[in-house]
Write an enzyme that holds these catalytic residues in place. Structure first.
Site, mmCIF file in Angstrom:
data_model
loop_
_atom_site.group_PDB
_atom_site.id
_atom_site.type_symbol
_atom_site.label_atom_id
_atom_site.label_comp_id
_atom_site.label_asym_id
_atom_site.label_seq_id
_atom_site.Cartn_x
_atom_site.Cartn_y
_atom_site.Cartn_z
ATOM 1 N N ASN A 78 0.870 -1.169 0.000
ATOM 2 C CA ASN A 78 0.000 0.000 0.000
ATOM 3 C C ASN A 78 0.910 1.224 0.000
ATOM 4 O OD1 ASN A 78 -1.794 2.048 0.504
ATOM 5 N ND2 ASN A 78 -2.338 1.387 2.572
ATOM 6 N N LYS B 166 0.172 4.238 -0.296
ATOM 7 C CA LYS B 166 -0.475 5.438 0.253
ATOM 8 C C LYS B 166 -0.187 6.634 -0.672
ATOM 9 C CE LYS B 166 -0.255 3.299 4.735
ATOM 10 N NZ LYS B 166 -0.200 3.422 6.169
ATOM 11 N N HIS C 199 -9.444 1.228 4.547
ATOM 12 C CA HIS C 199 -8.201 1.410 5.297
ATOM 13 C C HIS C 199 -8.477 2.351 6.465
ATOM 14 C CE1 HIS C 199 -4.193 2.658 6.396
ATOM 15 N NE2 HIS C 199 -3.783 1.547 5.831
ATOM 16 N N GLU D 241 -6.973 4.777 7.623
ATOM 17 C CA GLU D 241 -6.781 6.204 7.341
ATOM 18 C C GLU D 241 -8.006 6.782 6.633
ATOM 19 O OE1 GLU D 241 -3.001 5.657 5.392
ATOM 20 O OE2 GLU D 241 -2.166 5.066 7.325
ATOM 21 N N GLU E 230 -5.670 -4.942 10.375
ATOM 22 C CA GLU E 230 -4.625 -3.961 10.654
ATOM 23 C C GLU E 230 -4.947 -3.220 11.946
ATOM 24 O OE1 GLU E 230 -2.524 -2.707 6.767
ATOM 25 O OE2 GLU E 230 -4.303 -1.485 6.974
ATOM 26 N N GLY F 164 2.266 2.190 10.832
ATOM 27 C CA GLY F 164 3.231 3.276 10.679
ATOM 28 C C GLY F 164 3.871 3.701 11.989
ATOM 29 N N SER G 36 3.227 -2.208 10.350
ATOM 30 C CA SER G 36 4.671 -2.260 10.593
ATOM 31 C C SER G 36 5.319 -3.609 10.273
ATOM 32 C CB SER G 36 4.981 -1.846 12.042
ATOM 33 O OG SER G 36 4.518 -0.525 12.286
HETATM 34 P P1 PGA Z 1 2.711 0.210 7.692
HETATM 35 O O1 PGA Z 1 1.280 0.432 7.032
HETATM 36 O O2 PGA Z 1 3.244 -1.095 7.124
HETATM 37 O O3 PGA Z 1 3.525 1.383 7.264
HETATM 38 O O4 PGA Z 1 2.513 0.135 9.170
HETATM 39 C C1 PGA Z 1 0.388 -0.628 6.828
HETATM 40 C C2 PGA Z 1 -0.889 -0.096 6.219
HETATM 41 O O5 PGA Z 1 -1.315 0.984 6.607
HETATM 42 O O6 PGA Z 1 -1.498 -0.733 5.337
#
Ligand code: PGA
Length: 252
Positions: free
Chosen positions: A9, A11, A97, A99, A169, A175, A215
């Site tokens: 992803n 983003k 997601h 976010e 997640e 993140g 992560s």
């Molecule tokens: P990350 O993000 O691996 O940077 O923690 C995962 C995601 O948001 O899909």
């Protein structure tokens, strides 16, 4: 046998030139180093999709978007329809997601509509669920995630739900550098699979790939992917580095 999937992803990262460089590195490394039993997917910004489809021609890497409209077409300024995605060769769409849930107010109800639109157009949704920290601290994560799944997925038929990829997640692990432990991941994946089994039966539940996200890095992927119900990962930060992304896929 469930599909093993490692999906990146991106983003809102990488301009077109940088995105092309990254995709081309991933493509070459995948050809040289991966055996083909893991489905790699890159979910990139909308504006890159058409170009990257051309670049990935002949490769087994899947291409995904990070969102789509719940509407099929019409006066929805700034939105992108599933038909537009299909027309440039996109096969997957990340939906829900955290976010998007947090910054764009996407609710379970809206996501149920997006799932319908996506499935109707034969795109594969990667449906995200996961709890915030305060829910985990109250030990109410199972109930929270089950409600997300129930409210967004449970109107689907068994045939439809079999086409969905689920990504668990935990928001506190996205993140942040803080990963759920392999046990925490496996535990939630088993809870989700059990819930799917209760509604759709064992055969359907056993056929659905459930990815872990938050992560994931080359250093922890092997341990996380070892979980019986963990069928791969949704990778944010580490998908922006070709070496890390490929090493994660090699962790199976
Ligand atoms: P990350 O993000 O691996 O940077 O923690 C995962 C995601 O948001 O899909």
């Amino acid at each position: 046998m469930r599909k093993k999937i490692v999906a990146g992803n991106w983003k809102m990262n990488k301009n077109l030139e940088e995105g092309q460089a990254l995709a081309s590195e991933v493509k070459h490394m995948a050809e040289d180093e991966l055996s083909g039993d893991v489905q790699l997917i890159m979910c990139t910004p909308f504006i890159h999709l058409s170009t990257l489809k051309g670049l990935l021609k002949g490769s087994a890497i899947g291409l995904g978007a990070q969102n789509c409209s719940e509407h099929e077409s019409g006066a929805y300024t700034g939105e992108t329809s599933v038909d537009m995605l299909k027309s440039v060769g996109v096969e997957y769409v990340i939906l829900g997601h955290s976010e998007r849930r947090e910054y764009f107010n996407e609710s379970n109800e809206l996501l149920a509509k997006k799932l319908d639109t996506t499935l109707k157009s034969q795109l594969t949704p990667i449906f995200c669920c996961g709890e915030p920290l305060e829910i985990r601290e109250k030990e109410e994560q199972n109930k929270y995630v089950q409600q997300q799944i129930e409210e967004s997925l449970f109107h689907l038929s068994a045939e439809e739900v079999s086409k969905v990829v689920i990504a668990y997640e935990p928001i506190w692990a996205i993140g942040t550098g803080k990963t759920a432990s392999a046990e925490q991941a496996q535990e939630m994946h088993a809870v989700i699979r059990k819930q799917l089994e209760g509604k759709y039966g064992k055969e359907v539940a056993d056929s659905i790939s459930i990815l872990y996200g938050g992560s994931v890095k080359p250093a922890n992927a092997k341990e996380i992917f070892a979980g019986e119900d963990v069928d791969g990962g949704l990778i944010g930060g580490a998908s922006l580095k070709s070496r890390d992304f490929i090493d994660i896929a090699k962790s199976f």
